[in-house]
Design a protein around this motif. Structure first.
Motif, PDB file in Angstrom:
ATOM      1  N   MET A 180       0.824  -1.170   0.000  1.00  0.00           N
ATOM      2  CA  MET A 180       0.000   0.000   0.000  1.00  0.00           C
ATOM      3  C   MET A 180       0.880   1.248   0.000  1.00  0.00           C
ATOM      4  O   MET A 180       0.849   2.015  -0.933  1.00  0.00           O
ATOM      5  CB  MET A 180      -0.912  -0.022   1.217  1.00  0.00           C
ATOM      6  N   PHE A 181       1.636   1.447   1.063  1.00  0.00           N
ATOM      7  CA  PHE A 181       2.573   2.558   1.112  1.00  0.00           C
ATOM      8  C   PHE A 181       3.964   2.012   0.859  1.00  0.00           C
ATOM      9  O   PHE A 181       4.318   0.937   1.326  1.00  0.00           O
ATOM     10  CB  PHE A 181       2.543   3.242   2.476  1.00  0.00           C
ATOM     11  N   ASP A 182       4.764   2.752   0.153  1.00  0.00           N
ATOM     12  CA  ASP A 182       6.123   2.316  -0.124  1.00  0.00           C
ATOM     13  C   ASP A 182       7.061   3.024   0.852  1.00  0.00           C
ATOM     14  O   ASP A 182       7.642   4.055   0.538  1.00  0.00           O
ATOM     15  CB  ASP A 182       6.482   2.632  -1.576  1.00  0.00           C
ATOM     16  N   ILE A 183       7.183   2.463   2.053  1.00  0.00           N
ATOM     17  CA  ILE A 183       8.032   3.037   3.085  1.00  0.00           C
ATOM     18  C   ILE A 183       9.181   2.081   3.334  1.00  0.00           C
ATOM     19  O   ILE A 183       8.969   0.916   3.662  1.00  0.00           O
ATOM     20  CB  ILE A 183       7.241   3.273   4.384  1.00  0.00           C
ATOM     21  N   GLY A 184      10.395   2.574   3.189  1.00  0.00           N
ATOM     22  CA  GLY A 184      11.580   1.754   3.414  1.00  0.00           C
ATOM     23  C   GLY A 184      12.086   1.891   4.840  1.00  0.00           C
ATOM     24  O   GLY A 184      11.533   2.620   5.672  1.00  0.00           O
ATOM     25  N   TRP A 185      13.158   1.151   5.124  1.00  0.00           N
ATOM     26  CA  TRP A 185      13.723   1.177   6.474  1.00  0.00           C
ATOM     27  C   TRP A 185      14.253   2.542   6.866  1.00  0.00           C
ATOM     28  O   TRP A 185      14.131   2.953   8.016  1.00  0.00           O
ATOM     29  CB  TRP A 185      14.827   0.126   6.586  1.00  0.00           C
ATOM     30  N   SER A 186      14.823   3.251   5.892  1.00  0.00           N
ATOM     31  CA  SER A 186      15.370   4.568   6.237  1.00  0.00           C
ATOM     32  C   SER A 186      14.260   5.530   6.649  1.00  0.00           C
ATOM     33  O   SER A 186      14.434   6.312   7.595  1.00  0.00           O
ATOM     34  CB  SER A 186      16.166   5.134   5.058  1.00  0.00           C
ATOM     35  N   GLU A 187      13.115   5.460   5.975  1.00  0.00           N
ATOM     36  CA  GLU A 187      11.993   6.322   6.351  1.00  0.00           C
ATOM     37  C   GLU A 187      11.451   5.944   7.724  1.00  0.00           C
ATOM     38  O   GLU A 187      11.080   6.812   8.522  1.00  0.00           O
ATOM     39  CB  GLU A 187      10.864   6.247   5.313  1.00  0.00           C
ATOM     40  N   LEU A 188      11.407   4.639   8.011  1.00  0.00           N
ATOM     41  CA  LEU A 188      10.934   4.204   9.318  1.00  0.00           C
ATOM     42  C   LEU A 188      11.852   4.681  10.440  1.00  0.00           C
ATOM     43  O   LEU A 188      11.388   5.064  11.519  1.00  0.00           O
ATOM     44  CB  LEU A 188      10.813   2.679   9.360  1.00  0.00           C
ATOM     45  N   VAL A 189      13.145   4.675  10.188  1.00  0.00           N
ATOM     46  CA  VAL A 189      14.101   5.147  11.192  1.00  0.00           C
ATOM     47  C   VAL A 189      13.897   6.636  11.439  1.00  0.00           C
ATOM     48  O   VAL A 189      13.885   7.093  12.589  1.00  0.00           O
ATOM     49  CB  VAL A 189      15.549   4.842  10.757  1.00  0.00           C
ATOM     50  N   VAL A 190      13.700   7.408  10.374  1.00  0.00           N
ATOM     51  CA  VAL A 190      13.471   8.848  10.528  1.00  0.00           C
ATOM     52  C   VAL A 190      12.187   9.096  11.313  1.00  0.00           C
ATOM     53  O   VAL A 190      12.146   9.931  12.218  1.00  0.00           O
ATOM     54  CB  VAL A 190      13.422   9.546   9.146  1.00  0.00           C
ATOM     55  N   ILE A 191      11.119   8.357  10.977  1.00  0.00           N
ATOM     56  CA  ILE A 191       9.845   8.508  11.692  1.00  0.00           C
ATOM     57  C   ILE A 191      10.020   8.162  13.162  1.00  0.00           C
ATOM     58  O   ILE A 191       9.504   8.854  14.049  1.00  0.00           O
ATOM     59  CB  ILE A 191       8.750   7.641  11.039  1.00  0.00           C
ATOM     60  N   ALA A 192      10.762   7.091  13.462  1.00  0.00           N
ATOM     61  CA  ALA A 192      10.982   6.673  14.849  1.00  0.00           C
ATOM     62  C   ALA A 192      11.765   7.727  15.623  1.00  0.00           C
ATOM     63  O   ALA A 192      11.430   8.032  16.779  1.00  0.00           O
ATOM     64  CB  ALA A 192      11.716   5.336  14.881  1.00  0.00           C
ATOM     65  N   VAL A 193      12.779   8.295  15.015  1.00  0.00           N
ATOM     66  CA  VAL A 193      13.589   9.312  15.698  1.00  0.00           C
ATOM     67  C   VAL A 193      12.756  10.560  15.964  1.00  0.00           C
ATOM     68  O   VAL A 193      12.785  11.122  17.062  1.00  0.00           O
ATOM     69  CB  VAL A 193      14.853   9.646  14.872  1.00  0.00           C
ATOM     70  N   VAL A 194      11.976  10.978  14.963  1.00  0.00           N
ATOM     71  CA  VAL A 194      11.131  12.165  15.147  1.00  0.00           C
ATOM     72  C   VAL A 194      10.082  11.904  16.223  1.00  0.00           C
ATOM     73  O   VAL A 194       9.822  12.760  17.071  1.00  0.00           O
ATOM     74  CB  VAL A 194      10.469  12.580  13.809  1.00  0.00           C
ATOM     75  N   ALA A 195       9.488  10.722  16.235  1.00  0.00           N
ATOM     76  CA  ALA A 195       8.502  10.384  17.260  1.00  0.00           C
ATOM     77  C   ALA A 195       9.142  10.364  18.636  1.00  0.00           C
ATOM     78  O   ALA A 195       8.551  10.848  19.614  1.00  0.00           O
ATOM     79  CB  ALA A 195       7.869   9.035  16.952  1.00  0.00           C
ATOM     80  N   LEU A 196      10.333   9.821  18.729  1.00  0.00           N
ATOM     81  CA  LEU A 196      11.033   9.771  20.010  1.00  0.00           C
ATOM     82  C   LEU A 196      11.319  11.175  20.534  1.00  0.00           C
ATOM     83  O   LEU A 196      11.141  11.458  21.722  1.00  0.00           O
ATOM     84  CB  LEU A 196      12.326   8.977  19.867  1.00  0.00           C
ATOM     85  N   ILE A 197      11.705  12.064  19.642  1.00  0.00           N
ATOM     86  CA  ILE A 197      11.997  13.438  20.047  1.00  0.00           C
ATOM     87  C   ILE A 197      10.714  14.194  20.379  1.00  0.00           C
ATOM     88  O   ILE A 197      10.631  14.901  21.380  1.00  0.00           O
ATOM     89  CB  ILE A 197      12.796  14.172  18.944  1.00  0.00           C
ATOM     90  N   ALA A 198       9.697  14.061  19.533  1.00  0.00           N
ATOM     91  CA  ALA A 198       8.466  14.827  19.711  1.00  0.00           C
ATOM     92  C   ALA A 198       7.638  14.326  20.892  1.00  0.00           C
ATOM     93  O   ALA A 198       7.083  15.115  21.655  1.00  0.00           O
ATOM     94  CB  ALA A 198       7.636  14.773  18.437  1.00  0.00           C
ATOM     95  N   ILE A 199       7.530  13.027  21.055  1.00  0.00           N
ATOM     96  CA  ILE A 199       6.666  12.465  22.092  1.00  0.00           C
ATOM     97  C   ILE A 199       7.434  12.246  23.390  1.00  0.00           C
ATOM     98  O   ILE A 199       6.920  12.480  24.468  1.00  0.00           O
ATOM     99  CB  ILE A 199       6.041  11.131  21.612  1.00  0.00           C
TER     100      ILE A 199
END
Length: 66
Positions: A1-20
């Protein structure tokens, strides 16, 4: 459905960790999984109802042919 690779997931995880924050992150992830489960259940239910309606429509067409 969505084409999300590992690098995008790492960026999302880091941003979530910082924001939340590390203290609230497990609760947010748990809530996200619950929402995902509910959405999947609703989608499966809708798909089942749609399939049933299609079967009923086919039966009505067969009855007309007889």
């Amino acid at each position: 459905m969505f084409d999300i690779g590992w690098s995008e997931l790492v960026v999302i995880a880091v941003v979530a960790l910082i924001a939340i924050g590390p203290k609230e992150l497990p609760g947010v992830l748990r809530h996200g999984r619950a929402v995902d489960g509910k959405a999947r259940k609703m989608a499966a239910e809708f798909q089942g109802q749609f399939q049933e309606a299609m079967r009923e429509a086919e039966m009505a067409d067969l009855k007309k042919e007889f």
